[in-house]
Design a protein around this motif. Structure first.
Motif, short mmCIF file in Angstrom:
data_model
loop_
_atom_site.label_atom_id
_atom_site.label_comp_id
_atom_site.label_asym_id
_atom_site.label_seq_id
_atom_site.Cartn_x
_atom_site.Cartn_y
_atom_site.Cartn_z
N LEU A 283 -63.67 45.51 58.23
CA LEU A 283 -63.81 44.09 58.53
C LEU A 283 -65.06 43.84 59.37
N SER A 284 -65.82 42.83 58.98
CA SER A 284 -67.05 42.48 59.70
C SER A 284 -66.73 41.38 60.71
N ARG A 285 -66.34 41.78 61.90
CA ARG A 285 -66.04 40.81 62.95
C ARG A 285 -67.32 40.29 63.57
N PRO A 286 -67.27 39.11 64.22
CA PRO A 286 -68.46 38.61 64.93
C PRO A 286 -68.86 39.59 66.02
N GLN A 287 -70.15 39.77 66.20
CA GLN A 287 -70.63 40.68 67.25
C GLN A 287 -70.27 40.15 68.62
N GLN A 288 -69.86 41.06 69.49
CA GLN A 288 -69.54 40.68 70.86
C GLN A 288 -70.75 40.94 71.75
N HIS B 82 -56.11 22.21 74.84
CA HIS B 82 -56.49 23.42 74.10
C HIS B 82 -56.44 24.59 75.07
N SER B 83 -55.22 25.01 75.35
CA SER B 83 -55.00 26.04 76.37
C SER B 83 -55.35 27.43 75.85
N PRO B 84 -56.16 28.17 76.59
CA PRO B 84 -56.47 29.53 76.16
C PRO B 84 -55.25 30.44 76.15
N LYS B 85 -54.20 30.06 76.89
CA LYS B 85 -52.98 30.86 76.90
C LYS B 85 -52.12 30.61 75.66
N ASN B 86 -52.46 29.57 74.91
CA ASN B 86 -51.68 29.26 73.71
C ASN B 86 -52.60 29.10 72.50
N SER B 87 -53.51 30.07 72.34
CA SER B 87 -54.42 30.09 71.20
C SER B 87 -55.23 28.81 71.11
N TYR B 88 -55.61 28.26 72.23
CA TYR B 88 -56.43 27.04 72.32
C TYR B 88 -55.78 25.86 71.61
N GLY B 89 -54.46 25.81 71.71
CA GLY B 89 -53.70 24.64 71.29
C GLY B 89 -52.89 24.15 72.47
N PRO B 90 -52.09 23.10 72.30
CA PRO B 90 -51.26 22.60 73.41
C PRO B 90 -50.29 23.67 73.90
N ASP B 91 -50.00 23.64 75.20
CA ASP B 91 -49.06 24.62 75.77
C ASP B 91 -47.67 24.03 75.93
N ASN B 92 -47.41 22.90 75.25
CA ASN B 92 -46.09 22.30 75.30
C ASN B 92 -45.66 21.93 73.89
N ALA B 93 -44.43 21.45 73.76
CA ALA B 93 -43.89 21.12 72.44
C ALA B 93 -43.87 19.63 72.17
N PHE B 94 -44.68 18.85 72.91
CA PHE B 94 -44.75 17.42 72.64
C PHE B 94 -45.37 17.18 71.27
N THR C 80 -59.13 27.72 67.55
CA THR C 80 -59.50 29.07 67.12
C THR C 80 -59.90 29.09 65.65
N TYR C 81 -60.77 30.03 65.34
CA TYR C 81 -61.21 30.32 63.97
C TYR C 81 -61.87 29.13 63.29
N LEU C 82 -62.63 28.37 64.06
CA LEU C 82 -63.39 27.26 63.49
C LEU C 82 -64.87 27.59 63.34
N ASP D 288 -67.77 32.92 72.42
CA ASP D 288 -66.68 33.60 73.11
C ASP D 288 -65.69 34.15 72.09
N SER D 289 -65.47 35.44 72.12
CA SER D 289 -64.64 36.10 71.11
C SER D 289 -63.19 35.67 71.16
N SER D 290 -62.75 35.08 72.27
CA SER D 290 -61.35 34.67 72.35
C SER D 290 -61.03 33.55 71.37
N PHE D 291 -62.05 32.86 70.85
CA PHE D 291 -61.84 31.81 69.86
C PHE D 291 -61.73 32.38 68.44
N HIS D 292 -62.08 33.64 68.26
CA HIS D 292 -61.98 34.28 66.94
C HIS D 292 -61.92 35.79 67.14
N ALA D 293 -60.79 36.22 67.71
CA ALA D 293 -60.69 37.61 68.14
C ALA D 293 -60.47 38.59 66.99
N PHE D 294 -59.74 38.18 65.96
CA PHE D 294 -59.40 39.07 64.85
C PHE D 294 -58.76 40.36 65.35
#
Length: 483
Positions: free
Chosen positions: A78-83, A114-126, A147-149, A276-282
């Protein structure tokens, strides 16, 4: 590469050949705990099989190894983005991403939704998030993950326009597509890009073309960060602790040009998301399985097979699961738009108005294609990476777990009474979140939606559980043994 399958092995017959023994990958999984008797029986069958069909043994052996061990018999690179260390622009973007002072309330930043602790989405269920000057105004849609955009193309209709500086008239392209037959979505088949369908873009309706454009939107949205004017945003940027970074990167003159200041600030946010690789860690279990570094369980393997089965779940028809020929890992979306007919969510305040309908590509928040009603009800197909971390699903957040999502796909057409509410007369209100005049836009051709009322659903309860097990392998952060 060959994906796991329950297809009969061998998968094809020579001209004039007769069917061989029915050796399915699922059948290997059902041998009780691979007992000694099972192993002996398998050896006998394979010996006989080798005598009759020697040319097919590599395929059969690969399937057997996969079924027994859970390993990928054909690993890929797999060709991941360079870090690399973040650039100065990206570091500035990171500061902006977490800065709450840029909002009217002084308590909301990009990271709030866009919480980094929840894959840059909401951290609640609203179903929607609260914002505005007093953090009391409800939004209209759940914020999608960021992520993955990084590989998302600009919004377009029809075939890829290629490298051109000529402006694209979306209205003209959409008009040309009127009456065109909808392309079939088939798992493991090439996406039907030549069909005149919307694709690319950001937000649920694709109205932003770049990460920079996407970042600008919430700043002045009255139910999000709620700045009254762009000038308000510029004034707040001039008061930040990182103003000197602006001057160092873009020159001292940036402070005298409010529109350029905002533009460069959001460009920096886009660079942060790209670098930042956390947005597309693979770093999911599935990525490592593709590379031969992890093993899938029997349930996960069966779930993958169903995910890729064009007659069953057919998930891969829209959520592409195979690496590209260039080695790029799959991002699990074809970036196209679909009208799925998910049920209306009464928990969204805007939906208390029976005249309000969120119709995606044709409005109300996107206005340029409002007259192209063939797209009403269509929303962007999101990535399924980190899908198990989400707390709400679909553009209106109507569901809260993957079982509910899978039941929707499985039962929408065969048992709609289990999906939609009934009106006062007892009639099932199918597709109740879309005006009836646009119901023809809803997909009824692709599996599993090709089943009819009262027919057997495409998937069993066990199938559904196995598909969910597979989707959980798409979460980043998996630790490979020995690493």
């Amino acid at each position: 590469m060959n994906q796991p399958s329950d297809a009969v092995l061998p998968p094809s017959l020579p001209a004039g050949g007769e069917p061989g023994p029915v050796l399915t990958r699922r059948s290997w999984l059902t041998l009780p705990a691979w007992s000694a008797a099972g192993i002996v029986l398998t050896a006998v069958i394979f010996s006989a099989y080798a005598l009759v069909y020697p040319e097919r043994m590599p395929v059969a052996i690969g399937a057997l190894v996969e079924a027994i061990t859970g390993a990928n018999p054909q690993p890929v690179h797999l060709s991941r983005p360079q870090q690399a260390p973040l650039s100065a622009v990206a570091l500035l973007g990171k500061e902006i991403f977490y800065d709450q002072t840029l909002s009217a309330s002084g308590t909301q930043s990009c990271a709030s939704c866009h919480s980094p602790k929840n894959s840059y989405g909401p951290d609640n269920a609203f179903p929607v998030q609260l914002g505005g000057a007093h953090m009391s105004d409800a939004g209209y849609r759940p914020p999608p993950s960021l992520t993955y955009l990084y590989r998302q193309a600009p919004f377009s209709i029809g075939p890829d326009q290629g490298d051109t500086d000529a402006p694209v008239d979306l209205t003209q392209l959409a008009s040309q597509a009127t009456g065109a037959q909808r392309a079939q979505k088939t798992a493991l088949a090439a996406p039907a890009a030549p069909a005149m369908v919307p694709q690319g873009g950001l937000f649920w309706d694709g109205r932003a073309d770049t990460l920079q454009d996407q970042a600008i939107g919430p700043l002045t949205n009255p139910v999000e960060m709620a700045n009254a004017t762009p000038e308000d945003v510029a004034r707040k940027l001039l008061q930040t602790k990182y103003l000197d970074q602006f001057k160092q990167i873009f020159g001292a003159g940036i402070v005298a040009n409010p529109s350029l200041l905002i533009s460069e600030a959001m460009f920096a946010v886009g660079r942060y998301q790209t670098e930042d690789s956390s947005f597309h860690a693979f770093t999911s279990k599935y990525d490592y399985w593709l590379e031969g570094k992890a093993r899938l369980t029997h349930a996960e393997l069966h779930g993958l097979q169903l995910f890729n089965d064009k007659d069953k779940a057919n998930c891969a028809g829209c959520h592409l699961s195979q690496p590209g020929k260039d080695g790029l890992p799959p991002v699990f979306t074809d970036a196209q738009y679909e009208a799925l007919g998910v049920p209306r969510n009464p928990a969204i305040p805007a939906n208390k108005n029976p005249e309000f309908f969120d119709m995606g590509v044709c409005g109300p928040f996107r206005e340029d294609l409002a007259k192209q009603t063939q797209y009403c009800g269509m929303f962007l197909t999101p990535t399924l990476r980190n899908v198990a971390n989400r707390k709400v699903f679909f553009h209106n957040g109507v569901y809260h777990d993957l079982k509910q999502v899978m039941d929707f796909y499985n039962l929408r057409n065969t048992s709609p009474e289990k999906i939609y509410p009934r009106d006062a007369s007892g009639k099932v209100q199918k597709y109740n979140d879309l005006p009836p005049r646009y119901h023809a836009n809803v997909d009824v051709a692709d599996a599993p939606f090709d089943r009819k009322l009262g027919e057997q659903p495409a998937m069993t309860e066990q199938d559904v559980q196995d598909i969910i097990a597979f989707m959980k392998t798409l979460s980043d952060g998996y630790k490979v043994e020995g690493s």
